[in-house]
Design a protein around this motif. Sequence first.
Motif, PDB file in Angstrom:
ATOM      1  N   THR A 124       0.838  -1.194   0.000  1.00 26.70           N
ATOM      2  CA  THR A 124       0.000   0.000   0.000  1.00 26.70           C
ATOM      3  C   THR A 124       0.872   1.243   0.000  1.00 26.70           C
ATOM      4  N   ASP A 125       0.345   2.288  -0.614  1.00 25.16           N
ATOM      5  CA  ASP A 125       1.087   3.558  -0.599  1.00 25.16           C
ATOM      6  C   ASP A 125       1.001   4.171   0.788  1.00 25.16           C
ATOM      7  N   SER A 126       2.109   4.749   1.268  1.00 25.72           N
ATOM      8  CA  SER A 126       2.073   5.446   2.550  1.00 25.72           C
ATOM      9  C   SER A 126       1.385   6.784   2.354  1.00 25.72           C
ATOM     10  N   PRO A 127       0.614   7.223   3.372  1.00 26.90           N
ATOM     11  CA  PRO A 127       0.011   8.548   3.247  1.00 26.90           C
ATOM     12  C   PRO A 127       1.091   9.619   3.174  1.00 26.90           C
ATOM     13  N   ALA A 128       0.724  10.771   2.611  1.00 32.36           N
ATOM     14  CA  ALA A 128       1.689  11.873   2.561  1.00 32.36           C
ATOM     15  C   ALA A 128       2.084  12.252   3.981  1.00 32.36           C
ATOM     16  N   PRO A 129       3.374  12.511   4.221  1.00 38.43           N
ATOM     17  CA  PRO A 129       3.800  12.833   5.577  1.00 38.43           C
ATOM     18  C   PRO A 129       3.139  14.112   6.085  1.00 38.43           C
ATOM     19  N   LYS A 130       2.752  14.071   7.404  1.00 38.47           N
ATOM     20  CA  LYS A 130       2.132  15.249   8.002  1.00 38.47           C
ATOM     21  C   LYS A 130       3.195  16.226   8.492  1.00 38.47           C
ATOM     22  N   SER A 131       4.446  15.732   8.616  1.00 34.09           N
ATOM     23  CA  SER A 131       5.466  16.572   9.242  1.00 34.09           C
ATOM     24  C   SER A 131       6.713  16.612   8.381  1.00 34.09           C
ATOM     25  N   ASN A 132       7.492  17.641   8.579  1.00 39.85           N
ATOM     26  CA  ASN A 132       8.802  17.719   7.935  1.00 39.85           C
ATOM     27  C   ASN A 132       9.860  17.657   9.015  1.00 39.85           C
ATOM     28  N   LEU A 133       9.955  16.515   9.627  1.00 41.78           N
ATOM     29  CA  LEU A 133      10.920  16.339  10.699  1.00 41.78           C
ATOM     30  C   LEU A 133      12.316  16.261  10.083  1.00 41.78           C
ATOM     31  N   ALA A 134      13.261  16.989  10.659  1.00 42.94           N
ATOM     32  CA  ALA A 134      14.654  16.915  10.192  1.00 42.94           C
ATOM     33  C   ALA A 134      15.375  15.859  11.021  1.00 42.94           C
ATOM     34  N   VAL A 135      15.721  14.742  10.388  1.00 46.52           N
ATOM     35  CA  VAL A 135      16.298  13.609  11.121  1.00 46.52           C
ATOM     36  C   VAL A 135      17.795  13.510  10.828  1.00 46.52           C
ATOM     37  N   ALA A 136      18.572  13.290  11.890  1.00 46.39           N
ATOM     38  CA  ALA A 136      20.023  13.156  11.747  1.00 46.39           C
ATOM     39  C   ALA A 136      20.540  12.246  12.853  1.00 46.39           C
ATOM     40  N   ALA A 137      21.758  11.745  12.676  1.00 46.69           N
ATOM     41  CA  ALA A 137      22.394  10.959  13.739  1.00 46.69           C
ATOM     42  C   ALA A 137      22.646  11.864  14.938  1.00 46.69           C
ATOM     43  N   ALA A 138      22.432  11.324  16.117  1.00 44.23           N
ATOM     44  CA  ALA A 138      22.642  12.107  17.341  1.00 44.23           C
ATOM     45  C   ALA A 138      24.112  12.471  17.495  1.00 44.23           C
ATOM     46  N   GLU A 139      24.329  13.654  18.043  1.00 43.93           N
ATOM     47  CA  GLU A 139      25.695  14.075  18.373  1.00 43.93           C
ATOM     48  C   GLU A 139      25.823  14.148  19.891  1.00 43.93           C
ATOM     49  N   ASP A 140      27.068  14.219  20.367  1.00 45.37           N
ATOM     50  CA  ASP A 140      27.287  14.195  21.821  1.00 45.37           C
ATOM     51  C   ASP A 140      26.510  15.307  22.531  1.00 45.37           C
ATOM     52  N   ALA A 141      26.429  16.474  21.890  1.00 46.59           N
ATOM     53  CA  ALA A 141      25.744  17.609  22.519  1.00 46.59           C
ATOM     54  C   ALA A 141      24.242  17.366  22.670  1.00 46.59           C
ATOM     55  N   ASP A 142      23.725  16.378  21.922  1.00 46.95           N
ATOM     56  CA  ASP A 142      22.280  16.081  21.983  1.00 46.95           C
ATOM     57  C   ASP A 142      21.917  15.185  23.166  1.00 46.95           C
ATOM     58  N   ILE A 143      22.919  14.566  23.788  1.00 45.12           N
ATOM     59  CA  ILE A 143      22.626  13.497  24.748  1.00 45.12           C
ATOM     60  C   ILE A 143      21.745  13.960  25.917  1.00 45.12           C
ATOM     61  N   PRO A 144      22.009  15.111  26.552  1.00 46.39           N
ATOM     62  CA  PRO A 144      21.115  15.512  27.662  1.00 46.39           C
ATOM     63  C   PRO A 144      19.660  15.660  27.216  1.00 46.39           C
TER      64      PRO A 144
END
Length: 152
Positions: free
Chosen positions: A2-22
Amino acid sequence: MTDSPAPKSNLAVAAAEDADIPSIVALWERCELTRPWNEPRADIARAQQGPSSAVLVGRDGNAIVATVMVGHDGHRGWVYYVAVDPDQHNKGYGRAIMAAAEDWLRERSIEKLQLLVRADNTRVQAFYETLDYDQQERVVFAKWLDGRPMTP
Ligand SMILES: CC(C)(COP(=O)(O)OP(=O)(O)OC[C@H]1O[C@@H](n2cnc3c(N)ncnc32)[C@H](O)[C@@H]1OP(=O)(O)O)[C@@H](O)C(=O)NCCC(=O)NCCS
């Protein structure tokens, strides 16, 4: 398929960096995903160590609003710590961070994604069903390798 519905969000996804940990750990605590026997910072460090796993973060502006820990054992892919900021539910961020985890696995030629849901986490089961995941009848066995008694 089945086709996925159009995304409702434009989330910017990236690998976590050390500064993101807290921020990541704070989000997991707000989502009640941490357990006394899993030290989240140690989990993140292990996931970031090698090429077979990663922690992905989704940002809306500067704020981290979604996470997933994704990895594979050479056979199956797994996700852990699927979390969306409780104030940001139902905006499509959960769907988007899971799509990012699926893409991460596809890029590594992993064909199947599995995940464990605690039996008492009934709300999330409908979420995964919406994302075309099927519940499978399996019995999960586990053992702490340092000999400690099993945790719930
Ligand atoms: C589960 C969770 C990640 C969903 O995040 P979310 O950003 O609210 O989900 P989305 O907005 O992307 O929803 C995607 C789809 O699932 C559906 N959905 C989401 N939560 C749902 C729920 N509790 N019951 C039924 N459907 C649900 C949405 O309606 C949506 O459907 P649509 O795309 O057809 O409109 C979020 O509720 C969460 O962080 N929960 C706490 C942490 C947790 O339990 N993690 C999982 C551990 S296994």
